[in-house]
Design a protein around this motif. Structure first.
Motif, PDB file in Angstrom:
ATOM      1  N   ILE A 151      40.241  19.954  37.314  1.00  0.00           N
ATOM      2  CA  ILE A 151      40.461  21.085  36.407  1.00  0.00           C
ATOM      3  C   ILE A 151      39.973  22.373  37.060  1.00  0.00           C
ATOM      4  N   GLU A 152      38.825  22.293  37.760  1.00  0.00           N
ATOM      5  CA  GLU A 152      38.291  23.485  38.441  1.00  0.00           C
ATOM      6  C   GLU A 152      39.264  23.981  39.504  1.00  0.00           C
ATOM      7  N   GLY A 153      39.887  23.035  40.223  1.00  0.00           N
ATOM      8  CA  GLY A 153      40.862  23.421  41.239  1.00  0.00           C
ATOM      9  C   GLY A 153      42.077  24.081  40.627  1.00  0.00           C
ATOM     10  N   PHE A 154      42.555  23.525  39.521  1.00  0.00           N
ATOM     11  CA  PHE A 154      43.707  24.116  38.834  1.00  0.00           C
ATOM     12  C   PHE A 154      43.401  25.537  38.375  1.00  0.00           C
ATOM     13  N   LEU A 155      42.226  25.732  37.757  1.00  0.00           N
ATOM     14  CA  LEU A 155      41.853  27.063  37.270  1.00  0.00           C
ATOM     15  C   LEU A 155      41.661  28.036  38.428  1.00  0.00           C
ATOM     16  N   GLY A 156      41.088  27.547  39.539  1.00  0.00           N
ATOM     17  CA  GLY A 156      40.924  28.397  40.710  1.00  0.00           C
ATOM     18  C   GLY A 156      42.259  28.842  41.260  1.00  0.00           C
ATOM     19  N   GLY A 157      43.216  27.902  41.340  1.00  0.00           N
ATOM     20  CA  GLY A 157      44.556  28.258  41.798  1.00  0.00           C
ATOM     21  C   GLY A 157      45.222  29.257  40.881  1.00  0.00           C
ATOM     22  N   LEU A 158      45.063  29.066  39.564  1.00  0.00           N
ATOM     23  CA  LEU A 158      45.654  29.968  38.575  1.00  0.00           C
ATOM     24  C   LEU A 158      45.095  31.382  38.713  1.00  0.00           C
ATOM     25  N   ILE A 159      43.779  31.495  38.837  1.00  0.00           N
ATOM     26  CA  ILE A 159      43.136  32.817  38.925  1.00  0.00           C
ATOM     27  C   ILE A 159      43.553  33.544  40.197  1.00  0.00           C
ATOM     28  N   PHE A 160      43.500  32.866  41.330  1.00  0.00           N
ATOM     29  CA  PHE A 160      43.831  33.525  42.592  1.00  0.00           C
ATOM     30  C   PHE A 160      45.330  33.810  42.716  1.00  0.00           C
ATOM     31  N   THR A 161      46.157  32.997  42.073  1.00  0.00           N
ATOM     32  CA  THR A 161      47.594  33.284  42.064  1.00  0.00           C
ATOM     33  C   THR A 161      47.872  34.538  41.244  1.00  0.00           C
ATOM     34  N   ALA A 162      47.168  34.681  40.133  1.00  0.00           N
ATOM     35  CA  ALA A 162      47.304  35.896  39.318  1.00  0.00           C
ATOM     36  C   ALA A 162      46.851  37.124  40.105  1.00  0.00           C
ATOM     37  N   ILE A 163      45.742  36.991  40.824  1.00  0.00           N
ATOM     38  CA  ILE A 163      45.269  38.106  41.669  1.00  0.00           C
ATOM     39  C   ILE A 163      46.298  38.406  42.762  1.00  0.00           C
ATOM     40  N   GLY A 164      46.843  37.344  43.356  1.00  0.00           N
ATOM     41  CA  GLY A 164      47.836  37.532  44.413  1.00  0.00           C
ATOM     42  C   GLY A 164      49.078  38.245  43.938  1.00  0.00           C
ATOM     43  N   SER A 165      49.425  38.081  42.652  1.00  0.00           N
ATOM     44  CA  SER A 165      50.626  38.734  42.123  1.00  0.00           C
ATOM     45  C   SER A 165      50.510  40.257  42.186  1.00  0.00           C
ATOM     46  N   SER A 166      49.282  40.769  42.083  1.00  0.00           N
ATOM     47  CA  SER A 166      49.094  42.227  42.158  1.00  0.00           C
ATOM     48  C   SER A 166      49.404  42.745  43.549  1.00  0.00           C
ATOM     49  N   PHE A 167      49.035  41.987  44.572  1.00  0.00           N
ATOM     50  CA  PHE A 167      49.336  42.390  45.951  1.00  0.00           C
ATOM     51  C   PHE A 167      50.830  42.273  46.240  1.00  0.00           C
ATOM     52  N   ILE A 168      51.452  41.216  45.727  1.00  0.00           N
ATOM     53  CA  ILE A 168      52.889  41.040  45.958  1.00  0.00           C
ATOM     54  C   ILE A 168      53.685  42.142  45.286  1.00  0.00           C
ATOM     55  N   SER A 169      53.252  42.552  44.108  1.00  0.00           N
ATOM     56  CA  SER A 169      53.972  43.626  43.410  1.00  0.00           C
ATOM     57  C   SER A 169      53.899  44.946  44.164  1.00  0.00           C
ATOM     58  N   GLU A 170      52.841  45.112  44.977  1.00  0.00           N
ATOM     59  CA  GLU A 170      52.688  46.341  45.754  1.00  0.00           C
ATOM     60  C   GLU A 170      53.680  46.429  46.911  1.00  0.00           C
ATOM     61  N   VAL A 171      54.113  45.281  47.412  1.00  0.00           N
ATOM     62  CA  VAL A 171      55.007  45.291  48.584  1.00  0.00           C
ATOM     63  C   VAL A 171      56.448  44.942  48.224  1.00  0.00           C
ATOM     64  N   THR A 172      56.702  44.661  46.948  1.00  0.00           N
ATOM     65  CA  THR A 172      58.069  44.416  46.489  1.00  0.00           C
ATOM     66  C   THR A 172      58.437  45.464  45.449  1.00  0.00           C
ATOM     67  N   HIS A 173      59.724  45.660  45.269  1.00  0.00           N
ATOM     68  CA  HIS A 173      60.167  46.730  44.362  1.00  0.00           C
ATOM     69  C   HIS A 173      61.167  46.235  43.320  1.00  0.00           C
ATOM     70  N   SER A 174      61.562  44.971  43.410  1.00  0.00           N
ATOM     71  CA  SER A 174      62.587  44.473  42.490  1.00  0.00           C
ATOM     72  C   SER A 174      62.004  43.958  41.181  1.00  0.00           C
ATOM     73  N   ILE A 175      60.700  43.652  41.163  1.00  0.00           N
ATOM     74  CA  ILE A 175      60.064  43.090  39.968  1.00  0.00           C
ATOM     75  C   ILE A 175      58.762  43.830  39.688  1.00  0.00           C
ATOM     76  N   LEU A 176      58.536  44.173  38.428  1.00  0.00           N
ATOM     77  CA  LEU A 176      57.314  44.872  38.038  1.00  0.00           C
ATOM     78  C   LEU A 176      56.101  43.947  38.125  1.00  0.00           C
ATOM     79  N   PHE A 177      54.902  44.565  38.205  1.00  0.00           N
ATOM     80  CA  PHE A 177      53.673  43.775  38.298  1.00  0.00           C
ATOM     81  C   PHE A 177      53.511  42.845  37.105  1.00  0.00           C
ATOM     82  N   SER A 178      53.788  43.348  35.891  1.00  0.00           N
ATOM     83  CA  SER A 178      53.631  42.519  34.693  1.00  0.00           C
ATOM     84  C   SER A 178      54.498  41.266  34.774  1.00  0.00           C
TER      85      SER A 178
END
Length: 292
Positions: free
Chosen positions: A198-225
């Protein structure tokens, strides 16, 4: 008296070298796989060809797991993939198979949700849903097909979309493994995958959410939300996809689906999350496409 410490030291370094070698192999071939995918995504036709090869190999590995030896599943995949990949080019239309895509999406999600239900229920699935052709078609084949449709982005090819999706999948897998290995205590689904926590799943979820902010900065077709919603979708359904493939492997009595990628196992082992989550990602992209 001095022999024992030497034996312990020898064994320690032997184990250490084996682990180091396996880690090095895993990193090298993981980086090679990522590089091939990212490079191929720069050209629509190269990616189309690569995903077709990936689909064929994943089908081969999955057919071995379920002990299916005829060629019909490969024929169905080939016809469906080529039709959806090139129909617009052949007919000179845009989204010419839109109605067929919606029907395929609805059936695929229906079958996938029953596979999820099968993880949590001791009751047998209806016989139709356990049919091998149903699973090869609406689990493996459609997963690969919807990865292609995500990249094609409703008639406008977008390498950013497919690279961003795979980046989030890799972030989720990597941090779920790191957090789970170092801090994991509570098993997520021990009967299917004893190492997942469960800890691994939650860790993956949190860091994937954080990673989405960086991906939104370098892409323009999809909003951060929207990337944020996709990150949660990928973490949840990607993990379910991994568990479902693990169940098939456990039923087949094997550790990996194949050995094409040293240090990683089979190609299906690397793409199980992407294949399972692809229809759900496409559904969300379809919703925001028509709403906007």
């Amino acid at each position: 008296m001095e022999v024992a410490p030497k034996i312990y030291t020898f064994c320690y370094w032997k184990i250490y070298n084996v682990i180091l070698k396996e880690l090095f192999t895993r990193i090298v071939f993981g980086a090679l796989f990522v590089s091939i995918l990212v490079f191929s995504a720069q050209n629509q036709y190269v990616l189309t060809s690569l995903l077709f090869i990936f689909g064929f190999l994943c089908l081969y590995e999955f057919n071995k797991l379920i002990e299916q030896r005829n060629v019909l599943s490969y024929l169905i995949f080939s016809i469906a993939y080529i039709t959806f990949a090139f129909w617009d080019i052949i007919t000179n239309t845009v989204n010419g198979l839109d109605e067929a895509t919606q029907i395929l999406l609805a059936v695929a999600i229906f079958v996938l949700l029953f596979l999820v239900r099968d993880l949590f229920s001791s009751k047998s699935l209806p016989k139709l849903l356990t049919n091998r052709y149903i699973n090869t078609t609406f689990y493996i084949s459609t997963g690969i097909l919807f990865l292609l449709l995500i990249a094609n982005n409703f008639g406008q090819y977008s390498p950013e979309n497919i690279i961003g999706v795979f980046a989030l999948i890799w972030i989720n897998d990597s941090f779920a493994y790191i957090i789970g290995k170092n801090f994991g205590r509570q098993k997520l689904f021990e009967s299917v995958s004893p190492k997942k926590t469960i800890e691994g799943f939650l860790g993956g979820l949190i860091f994937t959410a954080i990673g989405s902010s960086f991906i939104s900065e370098v892409t323009h077709s999809i909003l951060f939300s929207n990337w944020l919603i996709l990150s949660v979708t990928i973490s949840v359904f990607g993990t379910l996809g991994d568990l479902i493939e693990s169940k098939y492997k456990r039923q087949a009595g094997v550790k990996d689906s194949g050995n094409i990628l040293p240090g990683h196992g089979g190609l299906l082992d690397r793409l199980d999350s992407a294949i399972f989550v692809a229809p759900f990602i496409y559904l969300f992209l379809r919703l925001i496409h028509y709403v906007s």
